[in-house]
Design a protein around this motif. Sequence first.
Motif, PDB file in Angstrom:
ATOM      1  N   VAL A  75       3.172  -5.596 -20.842  1.00 17.08           N
ATOM      2  CA  VAL A  75       2.276  -6.378 -19.986  1.00 17.08           C
ATOM      3  C   VAL A  75       2.438  -6.021 -18.510  1.00 17.08           C
ATOM      4  O   VAL A  75       1.547  -6.299 -17.697  1.00 17.08           O
ATOM      5  N   TYR A  76       3.578  -5.399 -18.139  1.00 18.75           N
ATOM      6  CA  TYR A  76       3.784  -5.008 -16.740  1.00 18.75           C
ATOM      7  C   TYR A  76       3.838  -3.488 -16.576  1.00 18.75           C
ATOM      8  O   TYR A  76       4.412  -2.983 -15.609  1.00 18.75           O
ATOM      9  N   ARG A  77       3.215  -2.748 -17.497  1.00 17.86           N
ATOM     10  CA  ARG A  77       3.196  -1.287 -17.411  1.00 17.86           C
ATOM     11  C   ARG A  77       2.063  -0.867 -16.483  1.00 17.86           C
ATOM     12  O   ARG A  77       0.972  -0.476 -16.907  1.00 17.86           O
ATOM     13  N   MET A  78       2.344  -0.936 -15.180  1.00 20.28           N
ATOM     14  CA  MET A  78       1.298  -0.751 -14.178  1.00 20.28           C
ATOM     15  C   MET A  78       0.802   0.687 -14.065  1.00 20.28           C
ATOM     16  O   MET A  78      -0.165   0.942 -13.356  1.00 20.28           O
ATOM     17  N   SER A  79       1.457   1.624 -14.748  1.00 23.31           N
ATOM     18  CA  SER A  79       0.935   2.989 -14.767  1.00 23.31           C
ATOM     19  C   SER A  79      -0.331   3.095 -15.614  1.00 23.31           C
ATOM     20  O   SER A  79      -1.075   4.076 -15.505  1.00 23.31           O
ATOM     21  N   ASP A  80      -0.602   2.080 -16.447  1.00 20.12           N
ATOM     22  CA  ASP A  80      -1.799   2.039 -17.283  1.00 20.12           C
ATOM     23  C   ASP A  80      -2.917   1.332 -16.510  1.00 20.12           C
ATOM     24  O   ASP A  80      -2.763   0.173 -16.109  1.00 20.12           O
ATOM     25  N   PRO A  81      -4.061   1.990 -16.280  1.00 26.46           N
ATOM     26  CA  PRO A  81      -5.164   1.346 -15.543  1.00 26.46           C
ATOM     27  C   PRO A  81      -5.634   0.048 -16.183  1.00 26.46           C
ATOM     28  O   PRO A  81      -6.021  -0.889 -15.476  1.00 26.46           O
ATOM     29  N   GLN A  82      -5.617  -0.028 -17.515  1.00 24.18           N
ATOM     30  CA  GLN A  82      -6.054  -1.252 -18.192  1.00 24.18           C
ATOM     31  C   GLN A  82      -5.093  -2.410 -17.901  1.00 24.18           C
ATOM     32  O   GLN A  82      -5.521  -3.560 -17.722  1.00 24.18           O
ATOM     33  N   ASP A  99       0.823  -1.221   0.000  1.00 26.20           N
ATOM     34  CA  ASP A  99       0.000   0.000   0.000  1.00 26.20           C
ATOM     35  C   ASP A  99       0.847   1.257   0.000  1.00 26.20           C
ATOM     36  O   ASP A  99       0.475   2.280   0.596  1.00 26.20           O
ATOM     37  N   ARG A 100       1.983   1.217  -0.700  1.00 29.66           N
ATOM     38  CA  ARG A 100       2.832   2.397  -0.800  1.00 29.66           C
ATOM     39  C   ARG A 100       3.096   2.746  -2.256  1.00 29.66           C
ATOM     40  O   ARG A 100       4.112   3.367  -2.583  1.00 29.66           O
ATOM     41  N   GLY A 101       2.171   2.352  -3.128  1.00 31.30           N
ATOM     42  CA  GLY A 101       2.350   2.617  -4.549  1.00 31.30           C
ATOM     43  C   GLY A 101       2.506   4.082  -4.892  1.00 31.30           C
ATOM     44  O   GLY A 101       3.348   4.444  -5.716  1.00 31.30           O
ATOM     45  N   PRO A 102       1.725   5.002  -4.285  1.00 33.37           N
ATOM     46  CA  PRO A 102       1.827   6.420  -4.654  1.00 33.37           C
ATOM     47  C   PRO A 102       3.067   7.134  -4.133  1.00 33.37           C
ATOM     48  O   PRO A 102       3.242   8.325  -4.400  1.00 33.37           O
ATOM     49  N   CYS A 103       3.913   6.489  -3.377  1.00 35.61           N
ATOM     50  CA  CYS A 103       5.085   7.147  -2.775  1.00 35.61           C
ATOM     51  C   CYS A 103       6.123   7.444  -3.865  1.00 35.61           C
ATOM     52  O   CYS A 103       6.887   6.562  -4.273  1.00 35.61           O
ATOM     53  N   ILE A 104       6.154   8.690  -4.335  1.00 36.50           N
ATOM     54  CA  ILE A 104       7.028   9.077  -5.435  1.00 36.50           C
ATOM     55  C   ILE A 104       8.499   9.006  -5.033  1.00 36.50           C
ATOM     56  O   ILE A 104       9.354   8.576  -5.807  1.00 36.50           O
ATOM     57  N   GLN A 105       8.806   9.405  -3.796  1.00 39.56           N
ATOM     58  CA  GLN A 105      10.196   9.413  -3.359  1.00 39.56           C
ATOM     59  C   GLN A 105      10.793   8.011  -3.351  1.00 39.56           C
ATOM     60  O   GLN A 105      11.899   7.786  -3.833  1.00 39.56           O
ATOM     61  N   THR A 106      10.026   7.030  -2.821  1.00 37.63           N
ATOM     62  CA  THR A 106      10.516   5.654  -2.806  1.00 37.63           C
ATOM     63  C   THR A 106      10.643   5.107  -4.221  1.00 37.63           C
ATOM     64  O   THR A 106      11.580   4.369  -4.545  1.00 37.63           O
ATOM     65  N   ARG A 107       9.698   5.459  -5.076  1.00 38.62           N
ATOM     66  CA  ARG A 107       9.748   4.996  -6.470  1.00 38.62           C
ATOM     67  C   ARG A 107      11.015   5.489  -7.165  1.00 38.62           C
ATOM     68  O   ARG A 107      11.685   4.728  -7.863  1.00 38.62           O
TER      69      ARG A 107
END
Length: 525
Positions: A345-352, A127-135
């Motif tokens: 296939v692993y481009r998780m920035s795409d909602p689809q 549940d830390r997907g939106p953390c830009i700094q960690t990314r």
Amino acid sequence: MLSALWLAPIVLLLVHGYSDPESSPLDLLYFGLTALFWIGHRLSSTYLAYCTEAYRPLLREQPIRFVILPIVVTTGCFALFLPADSALPWTREERLIGLAIIDYACVTYHFAAQHFGALSLYRSRADRGPCIQTRRWDRFFALTAGGVLVFVADILAGAVAYQDQWVDRWFPAWIVSAENGIRGGAMFALLGITAITLFAELRMPRWSLPRVLYIVGLAVMVGLALRPRSLFLFLVIWTSQHWILATGLASQTPSAESAPTTGVVRRFFHGLNVRPWAVVLFLMLLSLLFLPIFEVEANRETGTYYGDRIFGALATQLRTSTWVPVLLALGFATGFIHYLLDRSVYRMSDPQVRAAASGLVRNPSRISRRKLTRKLALILVAMLVSVSSLHAQNGTPVVARQPPPKAIYTPKPVYRPEWAKQGLTGKGVVLLTIDQQTGRVTGARMLQSTGNKQLDGAALEAYSQWRFQPGTGSQVKIPIEFASRPKPPAPKRTAAQPAILYPLLILIGFGLAVIAMRTRRRGAR
């Protein structure tokens, strides 16, 4: 399982007591892993794109990514390899070298990008997907440790694809003399960024145990790459972890897809897709069957191909048949398509894509902080074992303490008359790897190029035929100088094939059968 933390101690245990890791039981392990995972992992993203209901909507809505670009890549590879030498400005050999260099650059980035993707996946499941700094730090760590430092290690080991054709021309000779200093600096940088990454992770309110495992595992792999004992150790861990991770992700990704309404073939694949263990078995079967076909692309200078141990003469005939250009084109095309489709296939920035990969990105059940702390304590013990094993690789390599190997059969390199007319001369150094039990040469590479690929090829062809007295040494450096005086051709030989060993394949198959039965029993309940 997807990290490399468990691989390093196993690999180092298998080579313990062997001066040449390629003659140790590790070779048998790598034979099994190559046969069961190499081609399967390469086809895994293609399988997700075209054989799952989850990604079927993306084929219609994103045809450029999933349809057009793969067709263009495939057409380009065949258009390069099929024409004869005189049909294009470059010979087939020159085209092969050019594509191999491009493939090396792509695969180096591909490995680093996969490490970033794994860290991002574990961050999302915490549940830390939106953390830009960690990314951003994940990307820096993956590309620096898994990309730049590995490239440095490859340069120092002479393991870059056709290194003499491009890398050696860019870097001055002082890099070779400063090798120890560069290795030490790279190790210091690795330890520094690893410590910072772990510290930043453990400070998070929702730190992730899988992320800690993966970070340490990646650091151990790169540490082995920077140690000078054997490139084979790093190759086994680096590629095996990548193959297992890719296969594991592919097996989980479509597990939550909806059932098809029509089509016998679609129902068949859906039955596989909702059972991750079945996807793994299917990809392993493909890997085993296609091994001799795709191993043509490996194009080894010496040694035995793994496909020969299973398919015998059939694999050998494929490498000498008129189908070689087609098989080379197929091998490169599937490799480039794998790099391309993996990003799709692993481009998780795409909602689809996130919706299609719901079986992979869904969050696991919560684990209490106390249980996490206990697990972290166990992991610290495992980390200590791995790092201690890595530390044991430091110091003088085993090879350096062995007496010089005693050569008993020494055919000389061929120096063709036309080379004398062209004025081709050069000096170099050949590094030979020797089987301690048989005295046969199992590996030959140019430690220092003569400056000409024809002269290098003649040296490697001759020295790979040398024989040594068994037990007198595992490696030797041989200086070579080509003068303008032609020499008689060296005798040809046919490499003897090692015995076929199946115990590992049987063991893995039995283990998977047990897992399958346990899964069916749980499903029946």
